[in-house]
Design an enzyme around this catalytic site. Structure first.
Site, PDB file in Angstrom:
ATOM      1  N   ARG A 127      -7.577  -0.599   1.794  1.00  0.00           N
ATOM      2  CA  ARG A 127      -8.353  -1.648   1.015  1.00  0.00           C
ATOM      3  C   ARG A 127      -8.133  -1.448  -0.813  1.00  0.00           C
ATOM      4  NH1 ARG A 127     -12.372  -1.449   5.204  1.00  0.00           N
ATOM      5  NH2 ARG A 127     -11.174  -0.369   6.312  1.00  0.00           N
ATOM      6  N   GLU A 155      -9.674   3.456   1.965  1.00  0.00           N
ATOM      7  CA  GLU A 155      -9.158   3.570   0.936  1.00  0.00           C
ATOM      8  C   GLU A 155      -8.052   2.793   0.899  1.00  0.00           C
ATOM      9  OE1 GLU A 155      -7.127   5.631   3.508  1.00  0.00           O
ATOM     10  OE2 GLU A 155      -5.367   5.138   3.240  1.00  0.00           O
ATOM     11  N   ASP A 170      -2.909  10.389   3.375  1.00  0.00           N
ATOM     12  CA  ASP A 170      -4.014   9.976   3.557  1.00  0.00           C
ATOM     13  C   ASP A 170      -4.634  11.291   4.650  1.00  0.00           C
ATOM     14  OD1 ASP A 170      -6.415   8.366   3.754  1.00  0.00           O
ATOM     15  OD2 ASP A 170      -5.494   7.212   5.458  1.00  0.00           O
ATOM     16  N   LYS A 173     -10.352  13.737   7.971  1.00  0.00           N
ATOM     17  CA  LYS A 173      -9.453  12.737   9.252  1.00  0.00           C
ATOM     18  C   LYS A 173      -9.059  14.335  10.442  1.00  0.00           C
ATOM     19  CE  LYS A 173      -6.388   9.145   8.044  1.00  0.00           C
ATOM     20  NZ  LYS A 173      -6.986   8.424   8.914  1.00  0.00           N
ATOM     21  N   LYS A 211       0.907  -1.327   0.202  1.00  0.00           N
ATOM     22  CA  LYS A 211      -0.144  -0.242   0.089  1.00  0.00           C
ATOM     23  C   LYS A 211       0.832   1.067  -0.263  1.00  0.00           C
ATOM     24  CE  LYS A 211      -3.434   2.587   3.296  1.00  0.00           C
ATOM     25  NZ  LYS A 211      -3.670   2.758   3.869  1.00  0.00           N
ATOM     26  N   ASP A 263       1.912   6.621   5.338  1.00  0.00           N
ATOM     27  CA  ASP A 263       0.509   5.627   5.064  1.00  0.00           C
ATOM     28  C   ASP A 263       1.066   4.437   3.246  1.00  0.00           C
ATOM     29  OD1 ASP A 263      -1.738   4.548   5.684  1.00  0.00           O
ATOM     30  OD2 ASP A 263      -2.703   5.534   4.602  1.00  0.00           O
ATOM     31  N   ASP A 279     -12.524   7.654   3.813  1.00  0.00           N
ATOM     32  CA  ASP A 279     -11.179   6.792   4.322  1.00  0.00           C
ATOM     33  C   ASP A 279     -10.531   5.161   4.466  1.00  0.00           C
ATOM     34  OD1 ASP A 279      -8.621   8.105   5.870  1.00  0.00           O
ATOM     35  OD2 ASP A 279     -10.012   7.500   7.985  1.00  0.00           O
TER      36      ASP A 279
END
Ligand code: BES
Ligand code: MN
Ligand code: ZN
Length: 503
Positions: free
Chosen positions: A355, A353, A274, A281, A269, A292, A351
């Protein structure tokens, strides 16, 4: 890379020969204050000094303890550090990487040091131990100070540390160090990528850094947005559509095995930043979300390591690189996207994201390369921190053998994993009213429903998912890591490959 520590192996009988400064001398002592044979000989009258200092410091030679003597009389050094090793009968079980890290932690910055690594009589493979020790020095010595223009003037040298490691057989130690140097470089690369700020390491820049692996014999293909649209990677593209930067997928291939050998595959990933997107967030701590992309950083570092040590395996590293931003063009909660697999996904929370990114990269790798296994790494859920803290990464797998091997490699390297459950009852939680699935599964078992989501993009291929939200970034400091971005996973996966998948 490996710019913070310079290590040289020299004969233990004359380890200080190239020395220009007095520097630090490091020796090892067991609970009877016994030094190695060569060390005892070299130390001569200083043996008494060691005994006296040990008595004052109540130093008993226990593993993990040390005593430092400044301006030691009778010695041509500025300081003497005696490191406890525990009893000789336990030496075979010592972790020399950790020991190297612990020693590095005791040296002043930029130090010149000489280590009498005098284990030739007590270890079966002293060269491997010395190489591990040197790896520990390098791992501990890493710093990320690229953006510091004023360095603290604490009277210490600002250049790299120079450590001479005195061993019985320098040539053997040098040979053994080759593979460890490859590991040190791979970890350094992963750490650099995680620590870089998000205005520098945007998706396009990350792809360029991955492309640099071509210089060491890795084949690298970059998919741009046009190529991804053609492939139907609309789950990944949806995440990046609010960003000023284009999304990328980087495919890194190392051909070290036979032409007909199935490749093994690592997927990362790579969310360069993010924000959460439209499901934004909170402000506090949001700066941490530059990390991230730690999963993708690990995969890139691992590919560097495998190539540098010419691993006898065919390996694929595939990373999905995006930035998750709120914008007029950004994805919305309620949107439904069609993934490359053909399955549709209702976006509940923008959020969740990671996956979405992994769904398309997992499918692509499985479909195109038919790998022997796939392991993905992702800073996927805050919930894994709630479940496991920062001391274990979460491990999810559809294959017991792969899971056991990962757990063993984790124990061997100190990059620990803990297996979590998967199952139909959890899978149900991500069924959607409007599409094949939704991208969140409610409040409970957040790391598990995230893993269930990923599993919907894996067929029969042995697969493992490592949730590294607690270990890859904002990491715990320990003997071998003081960096915010730990480079977690490079050593673990390199070990897995070396132990089971090379010819
Ligand atoms: N990147 C985060 C997960 C994360 C949290 C990594 C803390 C490192 C530290 C991920 O994209 C995320 O936002 N996950 C959400 C999922 C939720 C919306 C279902 C989370 O964990 O809250
Ligand atoms: Mn997120
Ligand atoms: Zn994320």
């Amino acid at each position: 890379m490996t710019k913070f520590v310079k290590t040289t192996f020299a004969a233990v009988s004359s380890p200080g020969q190239e020395r220009k400064e007095r520097g630090t001398l490091v020796v090892f002592a067991d609970p009877d204050l016994r030094l190695g044979g060569a060390t005892a000989e070299l130390m001569g009258p200083a043996a008494e000094l060691i005994a006296k200092s040990a008595a004052v410091a109540k130093f008993k030679g226990k593993n993990g303890t040390a005593v430092t003597v400044l301006a030691p009389a009778d010695l041509d050094f500025d300081r003497l550090i005696v490191i406890g090793t525990g009893p000789a009968k336990d030496f075979a079980g010592l972790d020399f990487v950790t020991l190297g890290g612990a020693v590095m932690g005791k040296l002043p910055q930029g130090a010149t040091a000489t280590v009498l690594f005098d284990f030739a009589e007590t270890l079966e493979n002293p060269a491997a131990a010395a190489a591990d020790f040197a790896l520990g020095l390098h791992l501990r010595g890493y710093r990320f100070d690229l953006y510091k223009t004023t360095k603290k003037d604490d009277g210490e040298s600002k250049g790299p540390a120079h450590v001479t490691i005195g061993v019985a057989d320098p040539a053997a130690a040098r040979r053994a160090y080759k593979s460890r140097q490859a590991i040190a470089e791979g970890v350094d690369l992963a750490r650099d990528l995680v620590n870089e700020p998000p205005n520098v390491l945007n998706p396009e820049e990350f792809a360029r850094r991955a492309e640099k692996l071509q210089e060491i014999g890795v084949e690298v293909d970059i998919l741009d947005e046009k190529a991804m649209r053609k492939l139907g990677m609309r789950a990944l593209l949806g995440v990046g559509q609010g960003s000023h930067y284009e999304s990328r997928v980087a495919i890194m291939r190392w051909h070290g095995g036979g032409a007909k050998d199935k490749p093994i595959a690592f997927i990362g990933k790579g969310v360069c930043f993010d924000t959460g997107g439209i499901s934004i967030k909170p402000a506090a701590g949001m700066e941490d979300m530059k990390g991230d992309m730690a999963g993708a950083a690990c995969v890139t570092g691992l590919m560097h390591t495998l190539a540098m040590r010419k691993a006898k395996v065919n390996a694929i590293g595939a990373i999905g690189i995006v930035e998750n931003m709120p914008d007029g063009k950004a994805q919305r909660p309620g949107d439904i996207v069609t993934s490359m697999s053909g399955q549709t996904i209702e976006i509940i929370n923008t959020d969740a994201e990671g996956r979405l990114v992994l769904a398309d990269v997992l499918w692509y790798v499985q479909d195109k390369f038919k790998p022997e296994f796939m392991i993905d790494l992702a800073t996927l859920t805050g919930a894994i921190l709630v479940a496991l803290g920062q001391e274990h990464a979460g491990l999810f797998s559809n294959n017991d053998l792969l899971a056991e091997r990962l757990a063993a490699a984790g124990k061997a390297t100190g990059e620990a994993v803990w297996r979590m459950p998967l199952g139909a009852a959890y899978d149900k939680l991500i069924d959607s009213k409007f599409a094949d699935m939704k991208n969140t599964g409610g409040r409970f078992g957040g790391s598990i429903t995230a893993a269930q989501f990923l599993q919907r993009f894996v067929n029969d291929t042995p697969w493992a998912h490592l949730d590294i939200a607690g270990s890859g970034m904002n990491s715990l400091a320990n003997d071998v890591n003081q960096s915010w971005g730990s480079g977690w996973g490079v050593r673990l996966l390199n070990r897995l490959v070396a132990d089971h998948y090379e010819k």
